[in-house]
Design an enzyme around this catalytic site. Sequence first.
Site, short mmCIF file in Angstrom:
data_model
loop_
_atom_site.label_atom_id
_atom_site.label_comp_id
_atom_site.label_asym_id
_atom_site.label_seq_id
_atom_site.Cartn_x
_atom_site.Cartn_y
_atom_site.Cartn_z
N CYS A 1 11.24 2.82 -54.16
CA CYS A 1 10.90 3.67 -55.31
C CYS A 1 12.17 4.20 -55.96
O CYS A 1 12.14 4.67 -57.08
CB CYS A 1 10.02 4.82 -54.88
SG CYS A 1 10.87 5.92 -53.75
N LYS B 1 -3.33 7.68 -42.98
CA LYS B 1 -3.92 6.41 -43.43
C LYS B 1 -2.75 5.60 -43.99
O LYS B 1 -2.34 5.76 -45.13
CB LYS B 1 -4.97 6.69 -44.52
CG LYS B 1 -6.03 5.63 -44.71
CD LYS B 1 -5.53 4.27 -45.14
CE LYS B 1 -5.06 4.17 -46.56
NZ LYS B 1 -4.40 2.87 -46.87
N GLU C 1 -2.58 -0.62 -45.73
CA GLU C 1 -3.24 -1.71 -44.99
C GLU C 1 -2.35 -2.94 -44.91
O GLU C 1 -2.60 -3.84 -44.11
CB GLU C 1 -4.59 -2.05 -45.64
CG GLU C 1 -4.54 -2.60 -47.06
CD GLU C 1 -4.37 -1.54 -48.15
OE1 GLU C 1 -3.93 -0.40 -47.85
OE2 GLU C 1 -4.68 -1.85 -49.32
N GLU D 1 7.02 -1.08 -64.05
CA GLU D 1 7.69 -1.14 -62.75
C GLU D 1 7.39 -2.51 -62.17
O GLU D 1 6.24 -2.81 -61.84
CB GLU D 1 7.14 -0.05 -61.82
CG GLU D 1 7.84 -0.06 -60.47
CD GLU D 1 7.24 0.92 -59.46
OE1 GLU D 1 6.02 1.14 -59.48
OE2 GLU D 1 8.03 1.45 -58.66
N SER E 1 1.76 3.93 -56.08
CA SER E 1 1.98 3.62 -57.50
C SER E 1 1.50 4.77 -58.40
O SER E 1 0.73 5.63 -57.96
CB SER E 1 1.24 2.34 -57.85
OG SER E 1 -0.12 2.50 -57.55
P1 NAD Z 1 -0.38 1.57 -53.86
O1 NAD Z 1 -0.58 2.68 -54.81
O2 NAD Z 1 -0.99 0.25 -54.14
O3 NAD Z 1 -0.94 1.98 -52.40
C1 NAD Z 1 -0.55 3.17 -51.76
C2 NAD Z 1 -1.66 3.65 -50.85
O4 NAD Z 1 -2.82 3.95 -51.64
C3 NAD Z 1 -2.12 2.63 -49.82
O5 NAD Z 1 -2.32 3.31 -48.60
C4 NAD Z 1 -3.40 2.06 -50.39
O6 NAD Z 1 -4.31 1.71 -49.38
C5 NAD Z 1 -3.94 3.20 -51.23
N1 NAD Z 1 -4.61 2.75 -52.46
C6 NAD Z 1 -4.17 1.79 -53.31
N2 NAD Z 1 -5.00 1.70 -54.38
C7 NAD Z 1 -5.98 2.62 -54.18
C8 NAD Z 1 -7.13 3.01 -54.94
N3 NAD Z 1 -7.44 2.43 -56.10
N4 NAD Z 1 -7.93 3.97 -54.44
C9 NAD Z 1 -7.63 4.58 -53.28
N5 NAD Z 1 -6.55 4.24 -52.52
C10 NAD Z 1 -5.73 3.28 -52.97
O7 NAD Z 1 1.20 1.43 -53.62
P2 NAD Z 1 1.97 0.32 -52.77
O8 NAD Z 1 1.90 -0.98 -53.51
O9 NAD Z 1 1.57 0.36 -51.34
O10 NAD Z 1 3.46 0.90 -52.84
C11 NAD Z 1 4.34 0.62 -53.89
C12 NAD Z 1 4.36 1.74 -54.90
O11 NAD Z 1 4.68 2.96 -54.27
C13 NAD Z 1 5.42 1.55 -55.97
O12 NAD Z 1 4.88 1.91 -57.21
C14 NAD Z 1 6.53 2.50 -55.56
O13 NAD Z 1 7.37 2.94 -56.60
C15 NAD Z 1 5.73 3.62 -55.00
N6 NAD Z 1 6.52 4.45 -54.11
C16 NAD Z 1 6.90 5.68 -54.56
C17 NAD Z 1 7.70 6.49 -53.77
C18 NAD Z 1 8.16 7.83 -54.27
O14 NAD Z 1 8.80 8.53 -53.51
N7 NAD Z 1 7.87 8.22 -55.49
C19 NAD Z 1 8.08 6.06 -52.49
C20 NAD Z 1 7.66 4.81 -52.05
C21 NAD Z 1 6.87 4.01 -52.87
#
Ligand code: NAD
Length: 519
Positions: free
Chosen positions: A303, A195, A198, A403, A248
């Site tokens: 990240c 998944k 989006e 962040e 996140s």
């Molecule tokens: P996000 O958490 O908003 O979304 C990530 C995924 O989770 C997406 O597929 C989204 O559809 C899903 N999602 C989002 N909110 C949700 C919810 N409430 N319930 C269920 N599913 C949900 O993250 P993003 O904005 O796509 O990515 C950026 C974040 O990812 C930053 O915080 C970054 O630091 C982190 N990140 C971490 C690493 C790592 O290795 N630790 C690597 C890349 C990105």
Amino acid sequence: MTAETNTLTSEERAAAAETKPAARILQNYIGGSWVSAKAAGLVDVTNPANGEVLARAPLSGRAEVEAAVAAASAAWPEWRARSVGERTEFIYAMREGFRQRVDELAASITRESGKVLSDARAEVTRAIEVLEVACASPMTMQGRILEGVARGINTETIRQSVGVCAAITPFNFPAMVPMWFLPFAIVCGNTFVLKPSEQVPLTSEIICHILEDIGLPRGVVNLVHGAHDAVNAILDSPEIRAVSFVGSVTTAKYIYRRAAENGKRVQALGGAKNYMIVMPDAVLDKTVSNILGSAFGNAGQRCMAGSVLVTVGSAQSKIMGRLKEEAEKLIAGDGTDPKVSLGPVISSAACDRIHEAIETGVREGAELLVDGRRPARVPAGGYFVGPTILNNVKPEMRAAREEIFGPVLSVMHVDTLDEAIDLVNRDPRGNGTSIFTENGAAVREYSRRVEVGMVGVNIGVAASPAYFPFSGWKDSFFGDLHVHGWDAVEFFTRKKTVTSRYFSAGETGKYFVEQGDKK
Ligand code: NAD
């Protein structure tokens, strides 16, 4: 608004997008076929460099996830029965597929995520590296055997696949992050549901085209587009045995809790606030270019981006002038333009959020040393923020605590390495950190004491290569087994221990003694 500026408000951008012709609606890839989602909701996938709607992703729900899981479950028995060599052949073929489509993949990454083309190509290279490491599975999947745990009895531990595994991935690495999981999962004999974010679903479509090209058996890998509903369906599906997540902190915590409650193994990688420490003896030019690359590369949306700079003692007076001078030379713009150093941020909402964080920083008393809020000569309609430096940030300010996930570097000044370590360890996250110095004793002290999973010494982005674990700590990671390296094999296999003897061989081991005597 002129063609050379970026002064559209969020409302104007939305209105402009509405007048564009209807974009293609994406399909899910389930059981080897491209199928339309029945879910009613759609989300626009935009090119963040100009706001163009590239496609519309369906917000799949439980029905679509269940179909994907059914296809993956049906494919599992035949797939895991294949020899490890056969499965590895598919990974070799995927690697070739990736190599042949590097340009296409990189262009897609730039188009949907905005990162500059050189960063996009580097991302594809990292994805290929993971495929190469997964090809070692005939070695890495091996178990252990001990002959003679009792007379005539051996015990062996073998590794078997887990079943259907799923990954939920973020927007900032549309190719690399899905590939952190997919190759290891399937080479270990599991089947898989992806998944993707989006916001960037298009590159994962190309990945599925590669899987079709290499003739991967139907159902081994399935793609479901969507957001919260699809995620919840994955977390609740009884047939999904393992969930990998990257995103996140808030979402990572939620995923970890709900998936674990449902009895799944989970690895959930969260957000970060990465500190870069500069000691007085740091080599100035190279330190400055590494700091800028870390803070502003991918528009600060990594990240592993260094988002807090801490100068120790006289490092402050040596580095700050150069840092400002060099940051002001960086060019924001469309990532396809080779002169550009940083592309747009992912969305209009991200742009607004980052502006707000900068303004809060100023309100709370930080000095706006470099102001990227209105970058010059960027294309119209895009979501641009230029390099920004907030100086004299204090630990209690929002710029130190949150962040920001944009091209904003918060700078703090301390007198000693101890104080710098204290700042790092007070942060609830612990993904990556860097220290810039030629002093081995300082490096040893720093590496030993910081509560962070990945440490760079004179390296701005210390992301582990695919043959080591990618290993954030604290709120940057929820789980036990990290991403890639040996941990991946541990995560995607279950250990089974078999203890055996054969009565015809004689319980006392006499058979071996007699055979040995004949020689
Ligand atoms: P996000 O958490 O908003 O979304 C990530 C995924 O989770 C997406 O597929 C989204 O559809 C899903 N999602 C989002 N909110 C949700 C919810 N409430 N319930 C269920 N599913 C949900 O993250 P993003 O904005 O796509 O990515 C950026 C974040 O990812 C930053 O915080 C970054 O630091 C982190 N990140 C971490 C690493 C790592 O290795 N630790 C690597 C890349 C990105």
